[in-house]
Design a protein around this motif. Structure first.
Motif, mmCIF file in Angstrom:
data_model
loop_
_atom_site.group_PDB
_atom_site.id
_atom_site.type_symbol
_atom_site.label_atom_id
_atom_site.label_comp_id
_atom_site.label_asym_id
_atom_site.label_seq_id
_atom_site.Cartn_x
_atom_site.Cartn_y
_atom_site.Cartn_z
ATOM 1 N N LYS A 90 -4.204 1.009 -11.458
ATOM 2 C CA LYS A 90 -2.896 1.360 -10.863
ATOM 3 C C LYS A 90 -3.023 0.977 -9.317
ATOM 4 C CE LYS A 90 -1.502 4.757 -14.100
ATOM 5 N NZ LYS A 90 -1.152 6.211 -14.486
ATOM 6 N N ALA A 91 -4.379 0.586 -8.916
ATOM 7 C CA ALA A 91 -4.715 0.431 -7.478
ATOM 8 C C ALA A 91 -5.485 -0.626 -7.428
ATOM 9 C CB ALA A 91 -4.828 1.491 -6.555
ATOM 10 N N SER A 110 0.809 -1.341 0.045
ATOM 11 C CA SER A 110 0.097 0.031 0.207
ATOM 12 C C SER A 110 0.936 1.285 -0.016
ATOM 13 C CB SER A 110 -0.859 0.103 1.347
ATOM 14 O OG SER A 110 -0.118 -0.090 2.497
ATOM 15 N N TYR A 162 1.176 -1.525 -10.293
ATOM 16 C CA TYR A 162 -0.020 -1.155 -9.512
ATOM 17 C C TYR A 162 0.595 -1.298 -7.833
ATOM 18 C CZ TYR A 162 -0.643 -6.093 -8.316
ATOM 19 O OH TYR A 162 -0.369 -7.427 -8.073
ATOM 20 N N VAL A 163 -0.394 -0.653 -6.917
ATOM 21 C CA VAL A 163 -0.165 -1.064 -5.496
ATOM 22 C C VAL A 163 -1.525 -1.556 -5.196
ATOM 23 C CG1 VAL A 163 1.371 0.944 -4.632
ATOM 24 C CG2 VAL A 163 -1.244 1.248 -5.040
ATOM 25 N N ASP A 164 -1.563 -2.404 -4.214
ATOM 26 C CA ASP A 164 -2.810 -3.173 -3.776
ATOM 27 C C ASP A 164 -3.815 -2.251 -3.178
ATOM 28 O OD1 ASP A 164 -2.212 -6.275 -4.320
ATOM 29 O OD2 ASP A 164 -0.393 -5.094 -3.490
ATOM 30 N N PHE A 191 -4.483 1.993 -2.294
ATOM 31 C CA PHE A 191 -4.053 3.572 -2.364
ATOM 32 C C PHE A 191 -4.900 4.222 -1.548
ATOM 33 C CE2 PHE A 191 -3.796 7.467 -4.982
ATOM 34 C CZ PHE A 191 -2.450 7.944 -4.312
ATOM 35 N N LEU A 242 0.446 9.251 -7.209
ATOM 36 C CA LEU A 242 0.519 7.615 -7.418
ATOM 37 C C LEU A 242 1.399 7.109 -8.373
ATOM 38 C CD1 LEU A 242 -0.577 4.660 -6.822
ATOM 39 C CD2 LEU A 242 -2.531 5.340 -8.286
#
Length: 336
Positions: free
Chosen positions: A161-162, A95, A131-133, A135, A120
C-alpha cells in the motif's frame, strides 16, 4: 479536452537522488496543503497540477488532513488523477501522511498502528489508488512507542500500500530512533519532511547533519515561510491573503523587523534578477541534505515563478554571507 502531457516535460527541471535510495525527486515539488480543498475551484487546482507536470514536477505531496475540510485535498487530487493523470501514474510520486487529528475518538490522530493503517486505507480510497509512493508519519507521538508507529509504516510497505516510508516533524534524536526501528523491520527510512526556511532554521541544529549521516533524503516544507518570503507583504497586507484571514500568520507578523529583513532579502534577490521567493527556494536547496523543496501554489503564475528559481545560477558564498544577517530564525509568528 483530454489532457496530453507535454513532450518536453523532462527537459526543464533537475532531479536529485533521495539519500542513498534509487529514487529521484524534482528539486521543487508541489504540496497540496493550503490551496486544494473544497474552498477553491477544482478547475484552478487542475490547471496548477497539470501545468506542474508539464514543467517536470513529478512529485505531489498530500496528507490525510489537507483541505479544508480535512480529506478534501486528497479527494480533489484523486479527481484530477482519474480525469487526466491516470495514464501517467508510473511517472508520478504521490505521497500522503497521517498523524494529526482526522476523526473523532481515541483512534483518530497521533501514531498508533490502528490510526496509521486505517488512515492510509482512507487516503487510498479518497485518492482512488491502490498504493501511495511515500507514506509518512506526520509527527512523533510522545505516548506511542516509535517501534509501533514505524512498525505500521513497515507493514504498509510490505503490504504494497506504500512503496517507501517517511517521517515528518521529527527532531534529530527521534529521527535516529525511527530509522533504527524501521531498520529492525527490514524497511529503510527513505525521507524526512521538516519545516525549513530563512526564518525557520531549526533543522540546522542537528537535524540536517543527522539526515546526512543516516543517508536519508529530505524534502522541506514552508520554504517561503507561509508567504513571508515572497513580495506579497512587502507593501502591506493585501485583501484575501493569509495574514488578512489569520491563516497560519496574522497581521502582527508583518512587523517593522520583518519588513526590514524581507526588504533586504528582496534587494539581494533583485540584484540576482530573481524574485524573493526564488531566492528563498535556492537558499534552502543550497543544503546538500535537502533533496527537494515543497511549494504551494494558488495560481499557475505563482507556480511558474517559483519553478523559475531553478533557472538561476546557484548562490555564491558571497551571496550566502550577504543573506545571513537577514535570515533570522524566528522572524514572524504562527508559522511552522
Amino acid at each position: 479536452m483530454p489532457y496530453t502531457a507535454a513532450d518536453d516535460r523532462y527537459t526543464r527541471l533537475e532531479y536529485a537522488r533521495v539519500g542513498r535510495s534509487g529514487l529521484k525527486l524534482p528539486r521543487i515539488s508541489l504540496g497540496l496543503w493550503n490551496n486544494f480543498g473544497h474552498d477553491r475551484p477544482l478547475t484552478t487546482q487542475r490547471e496548477i497540477v497539470l501545468r506542474a507536470f508539464d514543467l517536470g514536477v513529478t512529485h505531489f505531496d498530500l496528507a490525510n488532513n489537507y483541505g479544508p475540510p480535512p480529506g478534501s485535498a486528497e479527494e480533489n487530487f484523486g479527481r484530477i488523477l482519474a480525469s487526466d493523470l491516470r495514464p501517467y501514474r508510473d511517472e508520478l510520486i504521490i505521497s500522503s501522511k497521517a498523524g494529526y487529528n482526522m476523526w473523532d475518538g481515541p483512534y483518530g490522530e497521533w501514531g498508533s498502528r490502528k490510526y496509521l493503517l486505517s488512515s492510509l486505507d482512507q487516503s487510498l480510497t479518497r485518492l482512488g489508488l491502490d498504493y501511495v509512493d511515500i507514506f509518512y508519519h506526520h509527527r512523533p507521538d510522545p505516548e506511542t512507542p516509535v517501534e509501533e508507529s514505524m512498525g505500521a509504516l513497515a507493514h504498509a510497505v510490505r503490504s504494497g500500500k506504500a512503496l517507501y516510508a517517511g517521517i515528518s516533524n521529527y527532531g534529530p534524536d527521534d529521527t535516529r530512533r525511527a530509522y533504527e526501528a524501521l531498520a529492525a523491520e527490514g524497511v529503510p527510512l527513505l525521507i524526512h519532511q521538516p519545516s525549513y526556511s530563512m526564518f525557520n532554521r531549526l533543522p540546522e541544529e542537528g537535524l540536517l547533519d543527522t539526515i546526512a549521516e543516516l543517508g536519508i533524503g529530505s524534502i522541506v516544507f514552508s520554504p517561503l515561510a507561509q508567504g513571508l518570503l515572497t513580495n506579497r507583504y512587502l507593501g502591506g497586507i493585501p485583501e484575501g491573503s493569509r495574514a488578512s484571514e489569520g491563516r497560519w500568520i496574522d497581521a502582527e507578523t508583518i512587523s517593522e523587523t520583518y519588513l526590514e529583513r524581507a526588504r533586504a532579502l528582496d534587494a539581494i534577490a533583485q540584484e540576482r534578477g530573481q524574485s524573493l521567493a526564488q531566492l528563498a527556494l535556492l537558499w534552502v536547496l543550497r543544503q546538500p541534505a535537502v533533496t527537494s523543496a515543497l511549494i504551494g501554489a494558488s495560481s499557475v503564475t505563482q507556480l511558474e515563478d517559483n519553478l523559475g528559481a531553478l533557472d538561476a545560477a546557484p548562490l555564491t558564498s558571497e551571496e550566502i554571507a550577504a543573506i545571513e544577517p537577514f535570515a533570522v530564525h524566528g522572524t514572524g509568528s504562527r508559522w511552522r
